[in-house]
Write a protein that holds these residues in place. Structure first.
Motif, PDB file in Angstrom:
ATOM      1  N   LYS A 186       0.645  -1.358  -0.016  1.00  0.00           N
ATOM      2  CA  LYS A 186      -0.054  -0.075  -0.217  1.00  0.00           C
ATOM      3  C   LYS A 186       0.841   1.496  -0.152  1.00  0.00           C
ATOM      4  O   LYS A 186       1.858   1.361   0.530  1.00  0.00           O
ATOM      5  CB  LYS A 186      -0.959   0.075   1.147  1.00  0.00           C
ATOM      6  N   LYS A 187       0.304   2.347  -0.495  1.00  0.00           N
ATOM      7  CA  LYS A 187       0.817   3.751  -0.508  1.00  0.00           C
ATOM      8  C   LYS A 187       1.016   4.148   0.987  1.00  0.00           C
ATOM      9  O   LYS A 187       0.014   3.716   1.650  1.00  0.00           O
ATOM     10  CB  LYS A 187       0.405   4.735  -1.367  1.00  0.00           C
ATOM     11  N   THR A 188       2.185   4.680   1.470  1.00  0.00           N
ATOM     12  CA  THR A 188       2.485   4.798   2.849  1.00  0.00           C
ATOM     13  C   THR A 188       3.047   6.237   2.969  1.00  0.00           C
ATOM     14  O   THR A 188       3.667   6.578   2.409  1.00  0.00           O
ATOM     15  CB  THR A 188       3.379   3.813   3.480  1.00  0.00           C
ATOM     16  N   TYR A 217      -4.882   5.214   1.354  1.00  0.00           N
ATOM     17  CA  TYR A 217      -3.271   5.081   1.807  1.00  0.00           C
ATOM     18  C   TYR A 217      -3.200   4.945   3.254  1.00  0.00           C
ATOM     19  O   TYR A 217      -4.065   4.835   4.050  1.00  0.00           O
ATOM     20  CB  TYR A 217      -2.595   6.554   1.309  1.00  0.00           C
ATOM     21  N   GLN A 218      -2.152   4.475   3.750  1.00  0.00           N
ATOM     22  CA  GLN A 218      -2.006   4.147   5.113  1.00  0.00           C
ATOM     23  C   GLN A 218      -0.896   5.138   5.663  1.00  0.00           C
ATOM     24  O   GLN A 218      -0.093   5.750   4.961  1.00  0.00           O
ATOM     25  CB  GLN A 218      -1.562   2.593   5.303  1.00  0.00           C
ATOM     26  N   ASN A 244      -5.443   0.977   8.921  1.00  0.00           N
ATOM     27  CA  ASN A 244      -4.558   1.584   8.049  1.00  0.00           C
ATOM     28  C   ASN A 244      -3.698   2.685   8.434  1.00  0.00           C
ATOM     29  O   ASN A 244      -2.960   3.482   8.133  1.00  0.00           O
ATOM     30  CB  ASN A 244      -5.286   2.252   6.714  1.00  0.00           C
ATOM     31  N   ASP A 262       6.180   6.541   0.632  1.00  0.00           N
ATOM     32  CA  ASP A 262       5.781   7.513  -0.342  1.00  0.00           C
ATOM     33  C   ASP A 262       5.717   8.885  -0.221  1.00  0.00           C
ATOM     34  O   ASP A 262       6.048   9.844  -1.264  1.00  0.00           O
ATOM     35  CB  ASP A 262       4.304   7.015  -1.229  1.00  0.00           C
ATOM     36  N   MET A 330      -1.167  12.679  -2.122  1.00  0.00           N
ATOM     37  CA  MET A 330      -1.307  11.314  -2.561  1.00  0.00           C
ATOM     38  C   MET A 330      -2.180  10.737  -3.327  1.00  0.00           C
ATOM     39  O   MET A 330      -2.111   9.829  -3.874  1.00  0.00           O
ATOM     40  CB  MET A 330      -1.538  10.490  -0.825  1.00  0.00           C
TER      41      MET A 330
END
Length: 363
Positions: A186-188, A217-218, A244, A262, A330
């Motif tokens: 996952k995008k973080t 996102y997380q 998340n 990210d 994001m």
């Protein structure tokens, strides 16, 4: 080659020095080092965890107001110079490198007076008091921001970057986010306010948690150890309260974690900037208003102008504008890629090598 490294007080002075030592040892296994720090600095926690010989000097900074403590400061500084000369005579270094903090002032000054080759490394866009003082005595000055050049003699000064930028470049992506109950796919977004945390950032993040919990996102959020329990109690937090969001008191493997994120949100300290630009990460920076000469704002603005980061003033930070700015970046792949590219362009990923060449030019 024998190198004496000195600097202390904050991680911003210590971690670049350790990254440089590590690099030189890789290039020249026969090299030897001695680190000299202050008796009450953070270096007393960090250096004993390394294999670098470590000595300390008792020293303190000046008070901004008239104070009897300033008399003691002068006395300690003069005493530290005498003790530094003894250490220098015993160790016999080929070069002395100061990375900032009052202790480096005494040691580097003593070395210069003993005609030992000297270098100072300035991590910020605005130099600290110690490096300004030492500029007239040292042989070379290595800077991490081009903006800092205006404060130093041109003929002595070289843009070398921050050794942490080169160190972080050697860290590979991994599944380390699993350690924090997050999905490595996952995008973080990584949020932290330094090792101790930052109250204003914590207040905004905690208020924003219900909103962040709804996002695709997380979030990996390091609150700082002194705030963690209070936050845990205030939101009734459990490890799986939000699928998340992972809230931690502290992140030990920061570089390994950063490589797998990210977007970064945090203060605008020199070490953090070196790390995320070394990786080419976009960031939202909230400069600390409690630092000398407001240098964190100046650090951040140099990256804002480059298009690498967004900035929110500490006094203007709210949960609403924080969430809005995170969403903006994001949810826009093109913007995030553009910022990442600009960030990478600002990172000096051969900083240790540049500083090493500066050292060798004096020996």
């Amino acid at each position: 080659m024998k190198v004496l490294v000195t600097g202390g007080g904050t991680g911003g002075h210590i971690y670049p020095a350790l990254a440089f030592v590590k690099y030189v040892k890789e290039q020249d296994p026969t090299s030897s080092f001695l680190y000299v720090g202050a008796t009450r600095g953070l270096e007393n926690k960090i250096l004993p965890q390394t294999d670098i010989p470590f000595k300390t000097l008792e020293i303190q900074g000046f008070k901004r107001s008239l104070s009897f403590d300033n008399v003691k400061t002068v006395q300690l500084f003069l005493k530290s110079i005498r003790e530094a000369k003894k250490i220098l005579r015993e160790f016999k270094p080929d070069v002395v490198i100061g990375t900032g903090g009052y202790v480096s002032g005494a040691v580097v000054y003593a070395a210069a007076k003993m005609k030992i080759p000297t270098i100072v490394h300035e991590q910020n866009s605005v130099p600290g008091v110690t490096n300004k003082f030492l500029a007239r005595y040292v042989d070379k000055i290595g800077i991490a921001f081009e903006d800092a050049a205006q404060y130093f003699p041109k003929q002595k000064t070289a843009l070398v970057g921050n050794p942490r930028a080169q160190e972080v470049g050697g860290v590979a992506q991994s599944t380390i986010l699993k350690n924090y109950n997050l999905d490595p796919e996952k995008k973080t977004v990584l949020i932290f306010g330094g090792s101790q945390g930052a109250l204003k950032i914590n207040q905004a993040v905690v208020a924003a948690i219900p909103e962040f919990a709804t996002k695709e996102y997380q979030i990996l959020y390091a609150s700082g150890e002194r705030y963690y329990q209070e936050i845990e109690e205030s939101i009734g937090m459990s490890k799986d309260a939000f699928a998340n969001i992972s809230i931690q008191p502290y992140i030990n493997q920061m570089m390994e974690v950063m490589v797998n994120c990210d977007l970064l949100i945090g203060r605008a300290g020199a070490t953090s900037i070196a790390e995320f630009t070394g990786l080419g990460l976009p960031a939202i920076l909230i400069p600390s208003p409690y630092v000398t000469n407001d240098h964190q704002t100046k650090n951040a603005m140099s990256l804002v102008h480059a298009g690498a980061v967004a900035m929110i003033k500490d006094s203007e930070l709210t949960e609403e504008n924080l969430v809005a700015k995170v969403d903006e970046i994001m949810n826009d792949e093109a913007l995030r890629s553009q910022m990442a590219k600009a960030s990478k362009e600002q990172g000096i990923t051969d900083a240790s090598e540049r500083l090493y060449q500066l050292v060798k030019s004096l020996i």
